[in-house]
Design a protein around this motif. Structure first.
Motif, PDB file in Angstrom:
ATOM      1  N   LYS B  26     102.209  61.669  29.883  1.00  0.00           N
ATOM      2  CA  LYS B  26     102.505  62.852  30.685  1.00  0.00           C
ATOM      3  C   LYS B  26     101.485  63.971  30.528  1.00  0.00           C
ATOM      4  O   LYS B  26     101.317  64.794  31.427  1.00  0.00           O
ATOM      5  CB  LYS B  26     103.897  63.407  30.335  1.00  0.00           C
ATOM      6  CG  LYS B  26     105.052  62.410  30.424  1.00  0.00           C
ATOM      7  CD  LYS B  26     105.082  61.593  31.700  1.00  0.00           C
ATOM      8  CE  LYS B  26     105.399  62.399  32.939  1.00  0.00           C
ATOM      9  NZ  LYS B  26     105.556  61.489  34.121  1.00  0.00           N
ATOM     10  N   GLU B  27     100.837  64.043  29.352  1.00  0.00           N
ATOM     11  CA  GLU B  27      99.956  65.189  29.100  1.00  0.00           C
ATOM     12  C   GLU B  27      98.510  64.751  28.839  1.00  0.00           C
ATOM     13  O   GLU B  27      97.634  65.600  28.667  1.00  0.00           O
ATOM     14  CB  GLU B  27     100.460  65.996  27.891  1.00  0.00           C
ATOM     15  CG  GLU B  27     101.924  66.432  27.986  1.00  0.00           C
ATOM     16  CD  GLU B  27     102.138  67.595  28.937  1.00  0.00           C
ATOM     17  OE1 GLU B  27     101.168  68.303  29.232  1.00  0.00           O
ATOM     18  OE2 GLU B  27     103.290  67.767  29.402  1.00  0.00           O
ATOM     19  N   GLY B  28      98.293  63.456  28.713  1.00  0.00           N
ATOM     20  CA  GLY B  28      96.932  62.974  28.483  1.00  0.00           C
ATOM     21  C   GLY B  28      96.425  63.186  27.068  1.00  0.00           C
ATOM     22  O   GLY B  28      95.217  63.096  26.824  1.00  0.00           O
ATOM     23  N   VAL B  29      97.325  63.492  26.147  1.00  0.00           N
ATOM     24  CA  VAL B  29      96.907  63.701  24.754  1.00  0.00           C
ATOM     25  C   VAL B  29      97.892  62.976  23.824  1.00  0.00           C
ATOM     26  O   VAL B  29      99.054  62.783  24.179  1.00  0.00           O
ATOM     27  CB  VAL B  29      96.893  65.203  24.357  1.00  0.00           C
ATOM     28  CG1 VAL B  29      95.764  65.924  25.053  1.00  0.00           C
ATOM     29  CG2 VAL B  29      98.235  65.860  24.660  1.00  0.00           C
ATOM     30  N   PHE B  30      97.401  62.574  22.649  1.00  0.00           N
ATOM     31  CA  PHE B  30      98.296  61.997  21.647  1.00  0.00           C
ATOM     32  C   PHE B  30      98.793  63.135  20.770  1.00  0.00           C
ATOM     33  O   PHE B  30      98.146  63.508  19.793  1.00  0.00           O
ATOM     34  CB  PHE B  30      97.571  60.932  20.799  1.00  0.00           C
ATOM     35  CG  PHE B  30      97.278  59.682  21.580  1.00  0.00           C
ATOM     36  CD1 PHE B  30      98.299  58.823  21.939  1.00  0.00           C
ATOM     37  CD2 PHE B  30      95.978  59.364  21.960  1.00  0.00           C
ATOM     38  CE1 PHE B  30      98.045  57.658  22.654  1.00  0.00           C
ATOM     39  CE2 PHE B  30      95.719  58.212  22.677  1.00  0.00           C
ATOM     40  CZ  PHE B  30      96.746  57.353  23.029  1.00  0.00           C
ATOM     41  N   ASN B  31      99.888  63.730  21.159  1.00  0.00           N
ATOM     42  CA  ASN B  31     100.391  64.892  20.431  1.00  0.00           C
ATOM     43  C   ASN B  31     101.909  64.907  20.515  1.00  0.00           C
ATOM     44  O   ASN B  31     102.477  65.299  21.536  1.00  0.00           O
ATOM     45  CB  ASN B  31      99.797  66.171  21.043  1.00  0.00           C
ATOM     46  CG  ASN B  31     100.295  67.404  20.328  1.00  0.00           C
ATOM     47  OD1 ASN B  31     101.114  67.327  19.408  1.00  0.00           O
ATOM     48  ND2 ASN B  31      99.812  68.562  20.759  1.00  0.00           N
ATOM     49  N   PRO B  32     102.564  64.470  19.441  1.00  0.00           N
ATOM     50  CA  PRO B  32     104.036  64.387  19.471  1.00  0.00           C
ATOM     51  C   PRO B  32     104.701  65.694  19.888  1.00  0.00           C
ATOM     52  O   PRO B  32     105.774  65.684  20.498  1.00  0.00           O
ATOM     53  CB  PRO B  32     104.405  64.029  18.028  1.00  0.00           C
ATOM     54  CG  PRO B  32     103.192  63.345  17.493  1.00  0.00           C
ATOM     55  CD  PRO B  32     102.016  64.005  18.170  1.00  0.00           C
ATOM     56  N   ALA B  33     104.052  66.824  19.596  1.00  0.00           N
ATOM     57  CA  ALA B  33     104.651  68.112  19.964  1.00  0.00           C
ATOM     58  C   ALA B  33     104.724  68.282  21.479  1.00  0.00           C
ATOM     59  O   ALA B  33     105.466  69.125  21.977  1.00  0.00           O
ATOM     60  CB  ALA B  33     103.859  69.258  19.344  1.00  0.00           C
ATOM     61  N   ARG B  34     103.945  67.488  22.216  1.00  0.00           N
ATOM     62  CA  ARG B  34     103.960  67.582  23.678  1.00  0.00           C
ATOM     63  C   ARG B  34     104.840  66.511  24.312  1.00  0.00           C
ATOM     64  O   ARG B  34     104.864  66.384  25.535  1.00  0.00           O
ATOM     65  CB  ARG B  34     102.528  67.454  24.226  1.00  0.00           C
ATOM     66  CG  ARG B  34     101.537  68.456  23.620  1.00  0.00           C
ATOM     67  CD  ARG B  34     101.720  69.839  24.203  1.00  0.00           C
ATOM     68  NE  ARG B  34     101.347  69.897  25.607  1.00  0.00           N
ATOM     69  CZ  ARG B  34     100.098  70.071  26.049  1.00  0.00           C
ATOM     70  NH1 ARG B  34      99.110  70.213  25.199  1.00  0.00           N
ATOM     71  NH2 ARG B  34      99.842  70.126  27.341  1.00  0.00           N
ATOM     72  N   SER B  35     105.506  65.748  23.480  1.00  0.00           N
ATOM     73  CA  SER B  35     106.320  64.648  23.995  1.00  0.00           C
ATOM     74  C   SER B  35     107.630  65.164  24.577  1.00  0.00           C
ATOM     75  O   SER B  35     108.185  66.155  24.103  1.00  0.00           O
ATOM     76  CB  SER B  35     106.631  63.663  22.872  1.00  0.00           C
ATOM     77  OG  SER B  35     107.541  62.687  23.322  1.00  0.00           O
ATOM     78  N   ARG B  36     108.127  64.466  25.587  1.00  0.00           N
ATOM     79  CA  ARG B  36     109.420  64.831  26.188  1.00  0.00           C
ATOM     80  C   ARG B  36     110.564  64.055  25.561  1.00  0.00           C
ATOM     81  O   ARG B  36     111.718  64.324  25.860  1.00  0.00           O
ATOM     82  CB  ARG B  36     109.349  64.575  27.693  1.00  0.00           C
ATOM     83  CG  ARG B  36     108.309  65.476  28.315  1.00  0.00           C
ATOM     84  CD  ARG B  36     107.853  65.024  29.668  1.00  0.00           C
ATOM     85  NE  ARG B  36     106.664  65.788  30.040  1.00  0.00           N
ATOM     86  CZ  ARG B  36     106.271  66.013  31.273  1.00  0.00           C
ATOM     87  NH1 ARG B  36     106.959  65.507  32.272  1.00  0.00           N
ATOM     88  NH2 ARG B  36     105.190  66.707  31.516  1.00  0.00           N
ATOM     89  N   ILE B  37     110.219  63.088  24.722  1.00  0.00           N
ATOM     90  CA  ILE B  37     111.248  62.444  23.905  1.00  0.00           C
ATOM     91  C   ILE B  37     110.924  62.835  22.471  1.00  0.00           C
ATOM     92  O   ILE B  37     109.750  62.938  22.099  1.00  0.00           O
ATOM     93  CB  ILE B  37     111.275  60.913  24.097  1.00  0.00           C
ATOM     94  CG1 ILE B  37     112.469  60.298  23.344  1.00  0.00           C
ATOM     95  CG2 ILE B  37     109.968  60.241  23.692  1.00  0.00           C
ATOM     96  CD1 ILE B  37     112.781  58.865  23.770  1.00  0.00           C
ATOM     97  N   ARG B  38     111.941  63.138  21.689  1.00  0.00           N
ATOM     98  CA  ARG B  38     111.714  63.561  20.310  1.00  0.00           C
ATOM     99  C   ARG B  38     112.533  62.694  19.381  1.00  0.00           C
ATOM    100  O   ARG B  38     113.681  62.354  19.691  1.00  0.00           O
ATOM    101  CB  ARG B  38     112.129  65.023  20.099  1.00  0.00           C
ATOM    102  CG  ARG B  38     111.284  66.009  20.854  1.00  0.00           C
ATOM    103  CD  ARG B  38     109.864  66.068  20.323  1.00  0.00           C
ATOM    104  NE  ARG B  38     109.011  66.906  21.154  1.00  0.00           N
ATOM    105  CZ  ARG B  38     108.965  68.239  21.066  1.00  0.00           C
ATOM    106  NH1 ARG B  38     109.708  68.870  20.180  1.00  0.00           N
ATOM    107  NH2 ARG B  38     108.188  68.935  21.867  1.00  0.00           N
ATOM    108  N   VAL B  39     111.923  62.378  18.229  1.00  0.00           N
ATOM    109  CA  VAL B  39     112.648  61.627  17.214  1.00  0.00           C
ATOM    110  C   VAL B  39     113.071  62.604  16.128  1.00  0.00           C
ATOM    111  O   VAL B  39     112.224  63.282  15.533  1.00  0.00           O
ATOM    112  CB  VAL B  39     111.763  60.522  16.603  1.00  0.00           C
ATOM    113  CG1 VAL B  39     112.533  59.788  15.500  1.00  0.00           C
ATOM    114  CG2 VAL B  39     111.324  59.545  17.683  1.00  0.00           C
ATOM    115  N   PHE B  40     114.373  62.704  15.904  1.00  0.00           N
ATOM    116  CA  PHE B  40     114.875  63.591  14.856  1.00  0.00           C
ATOM    117  C   PHE B  40     115.103  62.788  13.592  1.00  0.00           C
ATOM    118  O   PHE B  40     115.638  61.680  13.626  1.00  0.00           O
ATOM    119  CB  PHE B  40     116.148  64.304  15.330  1.00  0.00           C
ATOM    120  CG  PHE B  40     115.831  65.308  16.393  1.00  0.00           C
ATOM    121  CD1 PHE B  40     115.460  66.602  16.054  1.00  0.00           C
ATOM    122  CD2 PHE B  40     115.825  64.941  17.736  1.00  0.00           C
ATOM    123  CE1 PHE B  40     115.106  67.517  17.033  1.00  0.00           C
ATOM    124  CE2 PHE B  40     115.476  65.852  18.719  1.00  0.00           C
ATOM    125  CZ  PHE B  40     115.114  67.141  18.369  1.00  0.00           C
TER     126      PHE B  40
END
Lengths: 424, 159
Positions: B26-40
């Motif tokens: 979605k954002e073109g970067v490998f950055n979990p902070a930009r993910s729309r799914i989150r693992v808690f």
């Protein structure tokens, strides 16, 4: 509707909606869904296509044009749904028993089901000079056009009131690079939405970005002072201004109901199906005084999500369903020159546990019920991640168990607390 | 047939491949902070819970939007943010009781899961099948709905 059309539709239910804001438009669409054959009239007193006041600040910053403020982008949206729109038309009187209403052009209309969704209007503070040229509310598209004409880069602008709407307008004015002074009677910004810590943070943030913020300051009058305006403050000081924007709260549009027999207090009073004391007549949006989700008390929550939810629920009941309203949650989100803040529910608390945590430009306050281990209110500053779940926690009345203590010491883990108590 | 994301937290090992895949897609970067799914991560219980939008029927985000910028993709059922209409007012971020619509200060718009148009990157990336994209009628779908209902509370019968 001519006589022929009237005869054809004699068998159909005629729904009339007064007010073409989010509550009215949502209701019109939901009525169409629930009653494909019904006649629907949507009456608005402004000449424009139904639009969103909330979009006006983005119009002022040039981010969108006027069409970008429209509640529904397709120009044929209402025609396609068979919704008859009357714009620039004000309802002056309702006869609930005769099922008739009067319009300001003298016409009368019958209805079988009526929705009062007339919204609110800016309140006028009791001072002189509000009618001078260059003094405007920021409420309608027409107001926005007048403000845009005066709020040129470098123009001296005084914003009267730093409530929720005022602070949204503040953002737009500041982005137009005017020389802005905000004058607020309360001891902090957004005093009805934010506590002293958050309201003071917002003030400092604005000041650090070149906006003068005068809290605990009262404007006593506005004078014509060639070539522009003079804004008189209590204590004698006068601020020069090319434009004064007055934003001192809003009040429900109720006056036309006087003598109709429809029960009102602060707004139109409704039952748990959003029906007024008059059968077949409902209310929705800013004008509607309905149950608060947390306390159950009848309150006016003049916010977009409540307007849309009211519209949906009222429409369902108007077409004959039985859909109770679960109550409204007061909540707001503000972006003040890049500092995002939110407030949810009973952020003042009700005598239960409370935690406030401030760290630089970030702040979080959680309020728990005095009797049960559940959240009843929250505020955030400087956080945008997952903030909606604060609504989820309050609305679901979810018992937090051990998570209440965890959140008391680590309030920033509210999303973890939500996911952990989902029970997946 | 409409499909839905089925999340089975018991199978999640916390590898965060879903977050990497989502942010890249979605954002073109490998950055979990930009993910729309989150693992808690609940370390105390050694438990991981992937979490994203359930594409709920109620569509709180959509009904709260003042400019109709959130629409339903009729192919997937996803509630999709149309960036060209979004003004960045953030009302959907407080209206979504699941906390799954977030504001992106870089773009001035909001972001949420759109099911990648029917081919969700998170599900493809998950090595343990903790996230799968399955027919909506399967029992797992009902479980997702139960999850949703816990926030929706009672009385959300459709009009």
């Amino acid at each position: 509707m001519d006589a022929g059309a009237r005869r054809l539709r004699d068998f159909a239910m005629h729904y009339v909606i007064i007010g073409a804001g989010p509550a009215g438009v949502t209701a019109a669409e939901a009525i169409r869904q629930g009653d494909p054959g019904g006649a629907i009239s949507l009456i608005g007193d402004e000449p424009e296509a139904p639009y969103s006041r909330m979009a006006i600040p983005y119009l002022l910053t040039g981010q969108i044009d006027e069409a970008g403020t429209h509640l529904r982008p397709a120009v044929d949206h209402y025609a396609r749904l068979g919704i008859d729109t009357l714009s620039g038309c004000r309802v002056t009187n309702i006869d609930p028993l005769g099922h008739q209403l009067s319009l300001d052009d003298g016409r009368r209309r019958g209805f079988d089901r009526l929705l009062i969704a007339t919204g609110s209007h800016p309140s006028r503070p009791p001072i002189d000079g509000l009618d001078l040229p260059g003094v405007h509310h920021c409420w309608t598209l027409d107001d926005a056009r007048r403000i845009a004409a005066l709020a040129k880069p470098g123009a001296k602008v005084v914003l009267m009131g730093a409530g929720f709407v005022g602070t949204i307008v503040l953002e737009a004015l500041a982005r137009r690079r005017v020389a802005l002074t905000v004058v607020e009677m309360g001891d902090r910004m957004v005093p009805r939405m934010m506590d002293d810590i958050a309201g003071t943070m917002l003030k400092r943030w604005c000041e650090s970005r070149g906006v003068a913020v005068r809290t605990s300051t009262r404007i006593v009058g506005i004078d014509a002072q060639a070539p522009s305006l003079g804004v008189r403050l209590e204590g004698g000081e006068t601020l020069p201004a090319d434009l004064v924007v007055v934003s001192t709260g809003v009040r429900p549009n109720l006056d036309f109901l006087a003598g109709s027999g429809i029960a009102t207090a602060e707004g139109v009073l409704v039952d748990d199906h959003l029906q007024t004391n008059m059968p077949g007549i409902y209310a929705a949006g800013d004008v509607c005084q309905s149950a608060d989700m947390v306390s159950g008390a009848a309150e006016v929550h003049a916010i977009q999500p409540t307007a849309a939810e009211h519209g949906r629920v009222a429409a369902a009941n108007m077409v004959g369903n039985d859909l109770p309203f679960i109550g409204s949650l007061n909540m707001n989100v503000l972006d003040t020159l890049g500092l995002v803040s939110t407030s949810f529910g009973h952020w003042q608390g009700n005598g239960g546990s409370s935690v406030r945590h401030q760290d630089g430009w970030r702040y979080l306050r959680l309020e728990f019920d005095h009797a049960e281990d559940r959240l009843i209110g929250a505020q955030t500053v400087g956080l945008t991640e997952h903030v909606g779940v604060l609504r989820g926690l309050i609305q679901s009345k979810r018992r937090l168990g051990p998570w209440k203590d965890i959140l008391m010491s680590h309030p920033e883990q509210f999303m973890q607390g939500y996911v952990a108590t989902v029970g997946v | 047939m409409q499909k839905a994301l089925l999340i089975t937290p018991q199978l999640c090992t916390g590898c965060r491949q879903c977050e990497m895949a989502c942010s890249y897609e979605k954002e073109g970067v490998f950055n979990p902070a930009r993910s729309r799914i989150r693992v808690f991560d609940f370390h105390a219980e050694a438990r991981f819970v992937p979490y994203t939008c359930t594409q709920c029927d109620q569509a709180w985000c959509k009904s709260a939007c003042p400019v109709d910028a959130i629409q339903i993709d009729f192919a997937t059922g996803a509630k999709v943010v149309y960036e060209n209409r979004c003004v960045g007012c953030k009302v959907c971020t407080i209206a979504c009781p699941f906390g799954t619509v977030n504001y992106n200060a870089d773009t001035g718009k909001v972001v949420k899961c759109d099911l990648c148009g029917g081919d969700p990157a998170c599900a493809k990336a998950c090595p343990t099948r903790a996230i799968t994209y399955v027919d909506a009628e399967q029992t797992g779908y009902d479980k997702m709905r139960v999850w949703a209902m816990k926030t929706d509370t009672a009385h959300q019968a459709q009009a």
